[in-house]
Design an enzyme around this catalytic site. Sequence first.
Site: not given
Length: 554
Positions: A132, A135, A137-139, A152, A287
Site C-alpha cells: 500500500a 501520502s 509513507a509506503q508499506v 512502513k 484519523d
Amino acid sequence: MPGPITPRTGYRRLRRFEQVVNVFVKHGFGEVLTRMRVAERRILRRDVIPPQLTAPQRLRLALEELGPTYVKLGQVISTRPDIAPPEIIAELKKLRSAVHFVPSDVIKGIIESELGKPISEIFDSFEDTPLAAGSLAQVHRAVLQHKLVAIKVQRPGIVGATETDIGIMRTMASLAERYSQTLYFLNPIGLVEEFAEQIRNELDFRTEANNMRRFAQNFHRDETVHVPDLYPELCTRRVITMEYLHGINISDTQDLIDAGYDLQLVAKRGAVIGLKATFQHGFFHADPHSGNLVVLPGNVIGLMDFGMMATLSTRDRERLAKLVYFISSRDERRVARALNELMESDEVVPAEEMEPSIAAIITEYRDRAASDLLFAMMLFSMMRVVILHGGRFRPQLIWVTKSIAVLEEVAQALHADFNLMDLGAPYARKVLTQKVNPLRTPHEFYFWLTDSLDMVRDLPYDAAIILREIRKGRLKIEFEHKGLEPMRETLNRVSNRMSLTIIIAALLVSSSVIVMAGASPRVGSMPILALVGYLLAVVLGFALAMAIWLRGRR
C-alpha cells in the site's frame, strides 16, 4: 517545530506558493483567491476552468496535482461533515487511492540508511511490490526470521515538503479568516494547526511505535482485538517494522461472508473497541478509516496505522459523556449546555438560542429506525448549529466524531442492526457514575484521603490565625464595586430632591403656624415672617418643578 527561514528556504517557499496559487487558479478557484486578497501578490494567471467538471471534482484534481501534503489535507477534510458539504466529502474520499508508488530501489535505500545494514542482512526476503502507499509513507512486506512482517517506510523528502506546504496553508488560512466571515467561523487557522500537529506526529514513526505499545497495553486482556507485534530494533524515525496481519479488510463484505465470518459480531466488536478506547481509556484513533481494520480468525479485529492518536483527559471524557447521555435522553436544554462545555474558548453561546435547532436535530434523528440512525451525523449537525452561532469546538470533539463516523460506516457496510448511540449510552453513564465516586480507583482514593486529612490537620491552625486577626482588629474584608456609579448618582439626586421637598414643607407649615399665632410685625393682616416663609417656599417649589421637568426632557 518548523526550522528557521533561510534565504534558500524562503525562496523555495515563495516558488511553491506561486505554484499552489496557480494550480488553484488553473482549476477555477481564482475568484475565491481574489476575495482572500491572494490576488494582490500579482502571480495569478487567467482562470482555466475544465469543462463539464463540478467544483468538488476540480478541488480534488487540484489537491492531487499539488502532491502528498495536499492529498493528506483533502483526506482530513473528507472526514469533516461539520465544515464541508456532502458533495465535497464524497469527492475528496477518492483521494485515498490517488498516491503514486515510490520505486522500490529508493525505499530500500531509505531502509538501509535508517537501519545501518544491507536489506539482505536484515530480512530473509523483501518484496519489491508495495502492499500500500499513503501520502506520507509506503508499506512493503518482508520475511524476518521465517515470519512475515510489514515495513512502513517514509516517503523521501516528505518532511521538507510538508513544512513548506504547511507554512503556505497557514498564510492562506490567515487570509481566509481575515477577509471571509463565513470561513472565520470554520476556524481555518485552527484546522491548519490541527493538521500540522497530525503531520508532525505521523512523520515520526517512533511516536507511532509508542502509540501501538500503549494501545496494546490498554487492550491486553481483550481477546476481541489484536495489535501487531513490534520489532523495536527495526524501528526508527522513518522506518517501522511490525507483524504482518493475515486478515480480510473489514470493508470487503463479500469476502468476509465467503470466509464464514459473523458480520453482526464483527460490526459490534469493532464499535465496542472504539467506545472503550474513547470512554474507558481516553486514547483512540484520531484519523481512522476502514482500510486500517482487518478481520482475523475468530472474528477478531486487527488494527493498523497508529500514526495519529488522540488523548482525552478525564474531564473531557466526562464532558463528552454528558453530551451523549443528554442526547439519548432527548434533553435539548442540557445538550446545548454540554456543547458549550466542549468549545475551545470560554465564550458561551446562550443555550436558549440553540435549543430550538438542537431539539429539531434530536427529533429528526431519534425518529429514525435504529439501523438508520447515524450518531456521527447528528453530532456534526449540532456542531454546525454551534458554528453558526459563532462558537468553535476543541479538536477532541471533532476527532471523536470522526472516529464514530468511521465505526458507523463499517456497521452500515456490514448490515448491522444496532445504532451506536444506544451502544455508547452505557459507557457514557459509567463515566458519569464514576465522576461522583471518589473511590473509583485506589490511587484516586489515596490522594483524595490525603488531601482531606491535610485539610483537617491544618484547620485548627488556620482558624487560630483568623481569630487572632479578629481580636487585633486587623481582619479586613475588601469589596470592589463595579458598574454602581449610575446608581449612586441617581440616589444622590433623589435624596437632594427629598431634602428640598422637606424644606419646602417645613417653610409652609412654619409660616402657617406664624399666621395663626398673629405674630408682629405685619404687612396688613399678614405677619412679615410668614410672608417671607411663603415666598421662599414658592421659589424653592418652582425650582424643584423646573428641575424635574428638565430631567424628564433629556
